[in-house]
Design a protein around this motif. Structure first.
Motif, PDB file in Angstrom:
ATOM      1  N   THR A  16       1.187  -9.043  -0.266  1.00  0.00           N
ATOM      2  CA  THR A  16       2.284  -9.727   0.414  1.00  0.00           C
ATOM      3  C   THR A  16       2.829 -10.866  -0.435  1.00  0.00           C
ATOM      4  O   THR A  16       3.994 -11.221  -0.340  1.00  0.00           O
ATOM      5  CB  THR A  16       1.804 -10.271   1.770  1.00  0.00           C
ATOM      6  N   THR A  17       1.941 -11.494  -1.250  1.00  0.00           N
ATOM      7  CA  THR A  17       2.353 -12.516  -2.222  1.00  0.00           C
ATOM      8  C   THR A  17       1.585 -12.241  -3.509  1.00  0.00           C
ATOM      9  O   THR A  17       0.932 -11.200  -3.641  1.00  0.00           O
ATOM     10  CB  THR A  17       2.042 -13.939  -1.704  1.00  0.00           C
ATOM     11  N   ASP A  18       1.660 -13.172  -4.430  1.00  0.00           N
ATOM     12  CA  ASP A  18       0.932 -12.988  -5.685  1.00  0.00           C
ATOM     13  C   ASP A  18      -0.577 -13.015  -5.474  1.00  0.00           C
ATOM     14  O   ASP A  18      -1.332 -12.483  -6.291  1.00  0.00           O
ATOM     15  CB  ASP A  18       1.316 -14.085  -6.694  1.00  0.00           C
ATOM     16  N   THR A  19      -1.037 -13.618  -4.398  1.00  0.00           N
ATOM     17  CA  THR A  19      -2.475 -13.753  -4.163  1.00  0.00           C
ATOM     18  C   THR A  19      -2.960 -13.105  -2.876  1.00  0.00           C
ATOM     19  O   THR A  19      -4.144 -12.801  -2.742  1.00  0.00           O
ATOM     20  CB  THR A  19      -2.872 -15.246  -4.133  1.00  0.00           C
ATOM     21  N   SER A  20      -2.093 -12.911  -1.889  1.00  0.00           N
ATOM     22  CA  SER A  20      -2.513 -12.381  -0.591  1.00  0.00           C
ATOM     23  C   SER A  20      -2.426 -10.858  -0.554  1.00  0.00           C
ATOM     24  O   SER A  20      -1.526 -10.255  -1.141  1.00  0.00           O
ATOM     25  CB  SER A  20      -1.660 -12.974   0.533  1.00  0.00           C
ATOM     26  N   VAL A  21      -3.374 -10.260   0.159  1.00  0.00           N
ATOM     27  CA  VAL A  21      -3.442  -8.805   0.301  1.00  0.00           C
ATOM     28  C   VAL A  21      -3.434  -8.449   1.775  1.00  0.00           C
ATOM     29  O   VAL A  21      -4.089  -9.116   2.587  1.00  0.00           O
ATOM     30  CB  VAL A  21      -4.717  -8.236  -0.357  1.00  0.00           C
ATOM     31  N   GLU A  22      -2.703  -7.405   2.121  1.00  0.00           N
ATOM     32  CA  GLU A  22      -2.696  -6.912   3.498  1.00  0.00           C
ATOM     33  C   GLU A  22      -3.620  -5.702   3.600  1.00  0.00           C
ATOM     34  O   GLU A  22      -3.469  -4.731   2.866  1.00  0.00           O
ATOM     35  CB  GLU A  22      -1.288  -6.528   3.936  1.00  0.00           C
ATOM     36  N   PHE A  23      -4.565  -5.785   4.520  1.00  0.00           N
ATOM     37  CA  PHE A  23      -5.506  -4.689   4.757  1.00  0.00           C
ATOM     38  C   PHE A  23      -5.130  -3.956   6.040  1.00  0.00           C
ATOM     39  O   PHE A  23      -4.752  -4.566   7.029  1.00  0.00           O
ATOM     40  CB  PHE A  23      -6.931  -5.233   4.913  1.00  0.00           C
ATOM     41  N   HIS A  24      -5.240  -2.642   5.992  1.00  0.00           N
ATOM     42  CA  HIS A  24      -5.166  -1.856   7.214  1.00  0.00           C
ATOM     43  C   HIS A  24      -6.411  -0.971   7.276  1.00  0.00           C
ATOM     44  O   HIS A  24      -7.184  -0.900   6.316  1.00  0.00           O
ATOM     45  CB  HIS A  24      -3.888  -1.000   7.251  1.00  0.00           C
ATOM     46  N   PHE A  25      -6.626  -0.300   8.402  1.00  0.00           N
ATOM     47  CA  PHE A  25      -7.873   0.408   8.639  1.00  0.00           C
ATOM     48  C   PHE A  25      -7.596   1.890   8.910  1.00  0.00           C
ATOM     49  O   PHE A  25      -6.809   2.232   9.795  1.00  0.00           O
ATOM     50  CB  PHE A  25      -8.628  -0.219   9.809  1.00  0.00           C
ATOM     51  N   VAL A  26      -8.249   2.726   8.132  1.00  0.00           N
ATOM     52  CA  VAL A  26      -8.138   4.180   8.268  1.00  0.00           C
ATOM     53  C   VAL A  26      -9.410   4.680   8.937  1.00  0.00           C
ATOM     54  O   VAL A  26     -10.523   4.401   8.463  1.00  0.00           O
ATOM     55  CB  VAL A  26      -7.950   4.840   6.897  1.00  0.00           C
ATOM     56  N   ILE A  27      -9.245   5.431  10.047  1.00  0.00           N
ATOM     57  CA  ILE A  27     -10.395   5.775  10.890  1.00  0.00           C
ATOM     58  C   ILE A  27     -10.461   7.278  11.122  1.00  0.00           C
ATOM     59  O   ILE A  27      -9.456   7.926  11.423  1.00  0.00           O
ATOM     60  CB  ILE A  27     -10.305   5.055  12.250  1.00  0.00           C
ATOM     61  N   PHE A  28     -11.681   7.823  10.984  1.00  0.00           N
ATOM     62  CA  PHE A  28     -11.951   9.200  11.404  1.00  0.00           C
ATOM     63  C   PHE A  28     -12.991   9.156  12.502  1.00  0.00           C
ATOM     64  O   PHE A  28     -14.025   8.489  12.386  1.00  0.00           O
ATOM     65  CB  PHE A  28     -12.486  10.040  10.246  1.00  0.00           C
ATOM     66  N   CYS A  29     -12.741   9.886  13.592  1.00  0.00           N
ATOM     67  CA  CYS A  29     -13.666   9.946  14.719  1.00  0.00           C
ATOM     68  C   CYS A  29     -14.114  11.390  14.924  1.00  0.00           C
ATOM     69  O   CYS A  29     -13.276  12.303  14.992  1.00  0.00           O
ATOM     70  CB  CYS A  29     -13.005   9.411  15.989  1.00  0.00           C
ATOM     71  N   SER A  30     -15.417  11.604  15.012  1.00  0.00           N
ATOM     72  CA  SER A  30     -15.946  12.974  15.056  1.00  0.00           C
ATOM     73  C   SER A  30     -15.592  13.693  16.350  1.00  0.00           C
ATOM     74  O   SER A  30     -15.466  14.917  16.357  1.00  0.00           O
ATOM     75  CB  SER A  30     -17.468  12.950  14.888  1.00  0.00           C
TER      76      SER A  30
END
Length: 442
Positions: free
Chosen positions: A219-233
């Motif tokens: 998002t900036t030179d230092t900040s990172v945006e995380f999202h979550f990838v999910i698998f459910c059995s």
């Protein structure tokens, strides 16, 4: 006559004299007992015993063997009630491989009677383990999440695979669609969530979830945006909730731990967390960063889950060893509490015998105990049963890790006599409990 033979003979004589305990042909000893119902023996007593003892009980009778190997209710109860986290486990290569490299499971414990796996081999994974890399990504209630990456033997490179495995039952299955949905970079962690069902309902069944915290963009030179990838059995589907976290984090994950319904990613100076029930997430600073200490390349830490679901952080520095517990102040508020601290001089002085392999060359020097940490590379491997801290000690990159065990209650260190693979084996070590639960269907 040996004592055990005398006891067995006495038992046979008593059985013949008492009609109450005599058994008809083909009747098991469990079925012959009228004092304790068979359901109580199997589902309440056997399910609470250490894994190795349970596996030995399979030889009592054919009926007992069927109950302990084929009864899904017993397997679910054993997975839920057996002693938690009695050992640590990791996947590594032999120090001196002969022929093709053979990955294997290594169980770290000074109480082998409590925990064990049928075989350290990994052939049950169903992949060509000599033609690729194996990485242990996560461990949760007896199940392991393992990544298999084939060597480049053709063009294009074969896709990597994510496997869910139970080394106690020698079962494994690949996660469908993992190559398409998960980032195969080693820098990004994959966590495993598995809570065995108690089998109380005919419709109840266990399920597992695989969750990856993936940095999507800067998002900036230092900040990172995380999202979550999910698998459910239970659904067999991949999803991505709207939950995101933006933080100033170097996206290099050291380890992922599941504790108390929450997944935690160790990003060196920050802890990223994701509540799988509420789909809430956030970032917590590590104890060293909160104290304002400057980063030293010799400083190391490790996160683990305690038996009661508390997250623990073991820190190693020039001042000694410290243990912190993560305490929740609300749904999304946390703080670290110092539970234990000991200096290297005190540790080495109290257990000098355990450090003979590395301190013999320094004994003639003044203050050799305090020089131990300066001369040797020390890292925390994991915590067993919330009490024993396993340490890897090596002479920088010249040797493989020698495994020591530090008792926080007594302050004493024991040499386990084990070494961790070769000198380049720096893979994470995870808390492990044997579980006889079958792999949840996808």
């Amino acid at each position: 006559m040996p004592a055990w033979r005398r006891g067995g003979a006495r038992h046979d004589r008593m059985s013949s004299l008492s009609p109450r305990t005599s058994m008809a042909p083909g009747t098991s000893r469990l079925a012959a007992s009228r004092d304790i119902p068979e359901e109580v023996i199997c589902y309440t007593i056997f399910s609470r015993l250490p894994f190795k003892l349970v596996t030995c009980l399979k030889t009592l009778s054919k009926h007992c063997y069927r109950q302990l190997t084929s009864d899904t209710t017993f397997a679910a109860e054993q997975a839920r009630l057996c002693p938690s986290c009695p050992a640590l486990i990791h996947i590594g290569l032999p120090a001196k491989p002969k022929g093709p490299c053979r990955y294997s499971l290594d169980v770290l414990s000074l109480t082998p009677a409590i925990v064990g796996v049928p075989s350290p081999g990994l052939d049950f994974l169903g992949c060509a383990i000599d033609d690729g890399n194996l990485d242990l990504l996560s461990s949760s209630n007896g199940l392991l999440c393992i990544r298999y990456t084939p060597y480049r033997i053709s063009h294009p490179t074969p896709p990597h695979a994510i496997l869910i495995a139970n080394p106690a039952t020698q079962q494994a299955q690949p996660i469908p669609g993992a190559a398409q949905h998960l980032d195969k970079s080693r820098a990004v962690g994959v966590g495993l969530v598995f809570n065995p069902s108690d089998g109380s309902s005919a419709y109840a069944h266990s399920k597992f979830m695989v969750v990856q915290a993936s940095p999507s963009e800067f998002t900036t030179d230092t900040s990172v945006e995380f999202h979550f990838v999910i698998f459910c059995s239970d659904t067999g589907r991949w999803t991505m909730p709207d939950t995101t976290v933006t933080a100033n984090i170097a996206p290099i994950c050291n380890k992922v731990v599941y504790s108390g319904g929450v997944l935690y990613w160790d990003y060196q100076q920050h802890l990223l967390w994701f509540d799988v029930t509420r789909s809430a997430a956030g970032v917590i600073e590590m104890p060293g960063k909160l104290q304002g200490s400057t980063f030293d390349e010799r400083d190391r830490h490790n996160i683990d889950a305690s038996n009661n679901g508390t997250l623990m952080c073991t820190t190693i520095g020039k001042d000694g060893l410290s243990m912190y517990h993560l305490v929740k102040r609300g749904d999304d508020a946390h703080c670290w509490e110092l539970k234990h601290k000991k200096g290297w001089k005190d540790i080495v002085e109290k257990s000098g015998d355990a450090f003979q392999f590395c301190c013999h060359s320094m004994k003639l020097r003044n203050g050799w105990q305090s020089k131990f940490y300066e001369r040797w590379f020390v890292r925390p491997l994991g915590v067993e049963s919330g009490r024993w801290v396993y340490l890897g000690v090596r002479q920088r990159w010249k040797t493989s890790d020698r495994v020591l065990r530090y008792d926080m209650d007594t302050g004493k260190v024991d040499d386990t006599g084990k070494e961790l693979g070769n000198a380049f084996d720096m893979g994470p070590v995870f808390g492990y409990r044997n579980s006889m639960a079958a792999l949840p269907p996808i």
